[in-house]
Design an enzyme around this catalytic site. Structure first.
Site, PDB file in Angstrom:
ATOM      1  N   HIS A  31       0.846  -1.204   0.000  1.00 41.04           N
ATOM      2  CA  HIS A  31       0.000   0.000   0.000  1.00 41.04           C
ATOM      3  C   HIS A  31       0.883   1.256   0.000  1.00 41.04           C
ATOM      4  O   HIS A  31       0.658   2.200  -0.752  1.00 41.04           O
ATOM      5  CB  HIS A  31      -0.890   0.053   1.248  1.00 41.04           C
ATOM      6  CG  HIS A  31      -1.859  -1.088   1.399  1.00 41.04           C
ATOM      7  ND1 HIS A  31      -1.971  -1.823   2.549  1.00 41.04           N
ATOM      8  CD2 HIS A  31      -2.768  -1.607   0.536  1.00 41.04           C
ATOM      9  CE1 HIS A  31      -2.923  -2.733   2.412  1.00 41.04           C
ATOM     10  NE2 HIS A  31      -3.411  -2.641   1.189  1.00 41.04           N
ATOM     11  N   LYS A  55     -18.086  -6.523   7.665  1.00 40.03           N
ATOM     12  CA  LYS A  55     -16.860  -7.294   7.397  1.00 40.03           C
ATOM     13  C   LYS A  55     -16.024  -7.364   8.678  1.00 40.03           C
ATOM     14  O   LYS A  55     -15.733  -6.341   9.303  1.00 40.03           O
ATOM     15  CB  LYS A  55     -16.064  -6.595   6.285  1.00 40.03           C
ATOM     16  CG  LYS A  55     -14.997  -7.459   5.647  1.00 40.03           C
ATOM     17  CD  LYS A  55     -14.445  -6.787   4.400  1.00 40.03           C
ATOM     18  CE  LYS A  55     -13.045  -7.233   4.096  1.00 40.03           C
ATOM     19  NZ  LYS A  55     -12.441  -6.428   3.012  1.00 40.03           N
ATOM     20  N   ARG A 104      -1.312  -6.174  -8.278  1.00 39.35           N
ATOM     21  CA  ARG A 104      -0.220  -7.121  -8.002  1.00 39.35           C
ATOM     22  C   ARG A 104      -0.095  -8.172  -9.080  1.00 39.35           C
ATOM     23  O   ARG A 104       0.988  -8.585  -9.457  1.00 39.35           O
ATOM     24  CB  ARG A 104      -0.467  -7.837  -6.656  1.00 39.35           C
ATOM     25  CG  ARG A 104      -0.269  -6.978  -5.454  1.00 39.35           C
ATOM     26  CD  ARG A 104      -0.820  -7.616  -4.212  1.00 39.35           C
ATOM     27  NE  ARG A 104      -2.277  -7.664  -4.277  1.00 39.35           N
ATOM     28  CZ  ARG A 104      -3.066  -7.685  -3.218  1.00 39.35           C
ATOM     29  NH1 ARG A 104      -2.545  -7.703  -2.012  1.00 39.35           N
ATOM     30  NH2 ARG A 104      -4.369  -7.717  -3.350  1.00 39.35           N
ATOM     31  N   SER A 142      -2.472  -8.339   2.816  1.00 42.29           N
ATOM     32  CA  SER A 142      -2.895  -8.173   4.219  1.00 42.29           C
ATOM     33  C   SER A 142      -3.408  -9.504   4.780  1.00 42.29           C
ATOM     34  O   SER A 142      -3.174  -9.833   5.942  1.00 42.29           O
ATOM     35  CB  SER A 142      -4.004  -7.121   4.320  1.00 42.29           C
ATOM     36  OG  SER A 142      -3.511  -5.853   3.971  1.00 42.29           O
TER      37      SER A 142
HETATM   38  P1  ADP Z   1      -9.591  -4.046  -0.265  1.00 39.90           P
HETATM   39  O1  ADP Z   1     -10.233  -4.537   0.983  1.00 39.90           O
HETATM   40  O2  ADP Z   1     -10.368  -2.990  -1.008  1.00 39.90           O
HETATM   41  O3  ADP Z   1      -9.009  -5.102  -1.173  1.00 39.90           O
HETATM   42  P2  ADP Z   1      -6.930  -3.560   0.620  1.00 39.90           P
HETATM   43  O4  ADP Z   1      -6.624  -2.814   1.859  1.00 39.90           O
HETATM   44  O5  ADP Z   1      -6.653  -5.026   0.627  1.00 39.90           O
HETATM   45  O6  ADP Z   1      -8.412  -3.216   0.307  1.00 39.90           O
HETATM   46  O7  ADP Z   1      -6.192  -2.929  -0.628  1.00 39.90           O
HETATM   47  C1  ADP Z   1      -6.383  -1.617  -1.058  1.00 39.90           C
HETATM   48  C2  ADP Z   1      -5.711  -1.416  -2.407  1.00 39.90           C
HETATM   49  O8  ADP Z   1      -4.335  -1.704  -2.305  1.00 39.90           O
HETATM   50  C3  ADP Z   1      -6.220  -2.323  -3.542  1.00 39.90           C
HETATM   51  O9  ADP Z   1      -6.179  -1.606  -4.757  1.00 39.90           O
HETATM   52  C4  ADP Z   1      -5.214  -3.431  -3.593  1.00 39.90           C
HETATM   53  O10 ADP Z   1      -5.143  -4.016  -4.881  1.00 39.90           O
HETATM   54  C5  ADP Z   1      -3.958  -2.638  -3.287  1.00 39.90           C
HETATM   55  N1  ADP Z   1      -2.896  -3.465  -2.751  1.00 39.90           N
HETATM   56  C6  ADP Z   1      -2.955  -4.308  -1.719  1.00 39.90           C
HETATM   57  N2  ADP Z   1      -1.764  -4.909  -1.507  1.00 39.90           N
HETATM   58  C7  ADP Z   1      -0.912  -4.413  -2.449  1.00 39.90           C
HETATM   59  C8  ADP Z   1       0.454  -4.641  -2.798  1.00 39.90           C
HETATM   60  N3  ADP Z   1       1.203  -5.523  -2.138  1.00 39.90           N
HETATM   61  N4  ADP Z   1       0.955  -3.942  -3.828  1.00 39.90           N
HETATM   62  C9  ADP Z   1       0.195  -3.071  -4.503  1.00 39.90           C
HETATM   63  N5  ADP Z   1      -1.099  -2.827  -4.262  1.00 39.90           N
HETATM   64  C10 ADP Z   1      -1.647  -3.488  -3.238  1.00 39.90           C
END
Ligand code: ADP
Length: 167
Positions: A31, A55, A104, A142
């Site tokens: 992120h 959630k 990703r 995550s």
């Molecule tokens: P959501 O619950 O909407 O999936 P996340 O917190 O998991 O939210 O992710 C928010 C954003 O960050 C999404 O666009 C996701 O694709 C991106 N993201 C998550 N992990 C990574 C990573 N390792 N590299 C790049 N983008 C990421």
């Protein structure tokens, strides 16, 4: 009056505001990488923690928000807030015409395409901007971090250096 209307509908003079929404449970270096690389492209990036009451999250929203604030404290045009409800409504309220998302892999692509098309249908002026993750963070999820934490593993290499997760 004509000039006034013209000025305010001219996209070139409007602030370029992007929203980066997510659940950030917890925030990761993936992120962080997306936001730091996208920040120079916009006047402002709003990192928006979506509060989804249905959630189940591992960490309370106050904690996730605090970690996000610590992670982006050094980036002047990044603001961290939480929101409830539809992402498009939050974008409209904040006059943000760009929705920032990270990619990703192919799985992310399929999912993001669906969401982007749905959001465009809800608000035609919203542009989704996808940024490829740095390969170093392409496997950082995550979900996996939460699994490691549940099993008392060390996740420090996957989360921003500025935050302290429980051991
Ligand atoms: P959501 O619950 O909407 O999936 P996340 O917190 O998991 O939210 O992710 C928010 C954003 O960050 C999404 O666009 C996701 O694709 C991106 N993201 C998550 N992990 C990574 C990573 N390792 N590299 C790049 N983008 C990421």
């Amino acid at each position: 009056m004509g000039t006034f209307t013209f000025l305010f509908s001219d996209l070139s003079i409007m602030k370029k505001i992007a929203v980066f929404p997510g659940s950030f449970d917890p925030v990761t270096r993936g992120h962080q990488n997306i936001v730091e690389r996208a920040a120079p492209l916009f006047d402002e990036v709003i990192v928006a923690l979506g509060i989804n009451t249905s959630k189940q999250s591992m960490f309370p929203s106050e904690q996730r928000l605090e970690w996000l604030k610590q992670t982006f404290a050094h980036v002047p045009n990044v603001r961290v807030v939480s929101f409830e409800g539809l992402t498009v409504d939050f974008c409209k309220k904040n006059e943000a015409r760009y929705l920032l998302r990270g990619l990703r892999n192919g799985g992310d692509f399929e999912y993001e395409r669906t969401i982007a098309h749905m959001n465009k249908a809800l608000w035609n002026e919203l542009e989704t901007v996808l940024v490829f993750t740095d390969p170093d963070y392409a496997s950082v999820h995550s979900t996996v971090i939460r699994e490691i934490l549940k099993n008392k593993g060390d996740v420090s290499q996957f989360v921003p250096t500025s935050i302290q997760l429980p051991k």
